[in-house]
Design an enzyme around this catalytic site. Structure first.
Site, short mmCIF file in Angstrom:
data_model
loop_
_atom_site.label_atom_id
_atom_site.label_comp_id
_atom_site.label_asym_id
_atom_site.label_seq_id
_atom_site.Cartn_x
_atom_site.Cartn_y
_atom_site.Cartn_z
N ASN A 105 0.85 -1.20 0.00
CA ASN A 105 0.00 0.00 0.00
C ASN A 105 0.88 1.25 0.00
O ASN A 105 1.96 1.24 0.60
CB ASN A 105 -0.87 0.00 1.27
CG ASN A 105 -1.78 1.21 1.37
OD1 ASN A 105 -2.43 1.61 0.40
ND2 ASN A 105 -1.83 1.81 2.55
N HIS A 107 0.74 5.05 1.37
CA HIS A 107 -0.04 5.81 2.35
C HIS A 107 0.55 7.21 2.49
O HIS A 107 1.77 7.35 2.60
CB HIS A 107 -0.03 5.10 3.71
CG HIS A 107 -0.83 5.81 4.76
ND1 HIS A 107 -2.21 5.78 4.78
CD2 HIS A 107 -0.45 6.60 5.78
CE1 HIS A 107 -2.63 6.52 5.79
NE2 HIS A 107 -1.59 7.03 6.41
N SER A 134 4.59 6.80 2.55
CA SER A 134 5.22 5.53 2.88
C SER A 134 4.68 4.42 1.99
O SER A 134 3.48 4.39 1.71
CB SER A 134 4.91 5.14 4.34
OG SER A 134 5.31 6.15 5.25
N ASP A 143 -2.81 0.12 8.07
CA ASP A 143 -1.59 0.92 7.85
C ASP A 143 -0.47 0.57 8.84
O ASP A 143 0.35 1.42 9.18
CB ASP A 143 -1.91 2.43 7.94
CG ASP A 143 -2.90 2.86 6.87
OD1 ASP A 143 -2.90 2.27 5.77
OD2 ASP A 143 -3.69 3.79 7.14
#
Ligand code: GAR
Length: 208
Positions: A105, A107, A134, A143
């Site tokens: 992911n 973020h 990130s 997250d």
């Protein structure tokens, strides 16, 4: 070459950065599918119709049912890596387990700071001097997975959440491309939360 699937809920500028890098020969990869929880996501329009999958969670009984449909569609295109790029729906634990180690992911914060939503407003309210983005492996907790790489930007006097978001987005694209190149190289492995580069534990995120 490496098969990349992208999950996106909105605009898809990160997806476009991937598509452009592939088109310009800067990334040896194929975007084998774009998957969305929003049938009207602009991101979908960035790839030809046969490579789009979208469904509304409303049309499913519960999270598990939606995640199973999404997961089955994803599995059908046999991705090496699944990139969440502006995917705004929480992925259930079973989905994460199904694809763990291949799920990444991007973020918009310097994790572990500001998990979740409204990261730019929260960094401004806190009076932080810098902010960023990130790239991390996805785990069931939101997250919270190991961070592979980060990019930093300054917070400037007079910044609004919008101006700060724009500055962060400009570094997200190269951050994501560099991360994908590393992942595609096979030099990165992840096991049980431990990221290794060339077989050596990575003790802090790469700075890009
Ligand atoms: C990006 O800033 C991304 O980091 C963020 O949404 C934006 C998507 O932009 N992701 C999240 O907030 C995930 N919780 P894009 O659709 O233009 O790539």
């Amino acid at each position: 070459s490496v098969r990349i699937a992208v999950l996106a809920s909105g605009r898809g500028s990160n997806l476009q950065a991937i598509l452009d890098a592939i088109a310009h020969g800067q990334l040896q990869a194929d975007v084998v599918g774009v998957f969305s929880d929003r049938v009207d996501a602009a991101a979908l329009q960035r790839v030809p119709a046969p490579r789009r999958w979208a469904a509304s969670p409303r049309d499913f009984a519960d999270r598990v049912a939606f995640d199973t449909a999404l997961g089955d569609a994803l599995a059908a295109c046999t991705p090496d890596w699944i990139i969440c790029a502006g995917y705004m729906r929480i992925l259930g634990a079973a989905f994460v387990a199904r694809f763990e180690g291949r799920l990444v992911n991007i973020h918009p914060s310097l994790l572990p700071l500001y998990k979740g939503l409204n990261t730019h407003a929260r960094a401004l309210e806190a009076g932080d001097a810098e902010h960023g983005a990130s790239v991390h492996f996805v785990v069931p907790e939101l997250d919270a997975g190991t961070v592979l790489a980060q990019a930093r930007v300054p917070i400037l006097p007079g910044d609004s959440p919008e101006s700060l978001a724009q500055r962060v987005l400009a570094v997200e694209h190269p951050l994501l491309l560099a991360s994908l190149a590393l992942l595609a190289s096979g030099r990165i492995t992840e096991q049980g939360g431990q990221v290794q580069l060339d077989g050596h534990p990575l003790f802090s995120p790469l700075a890009l």
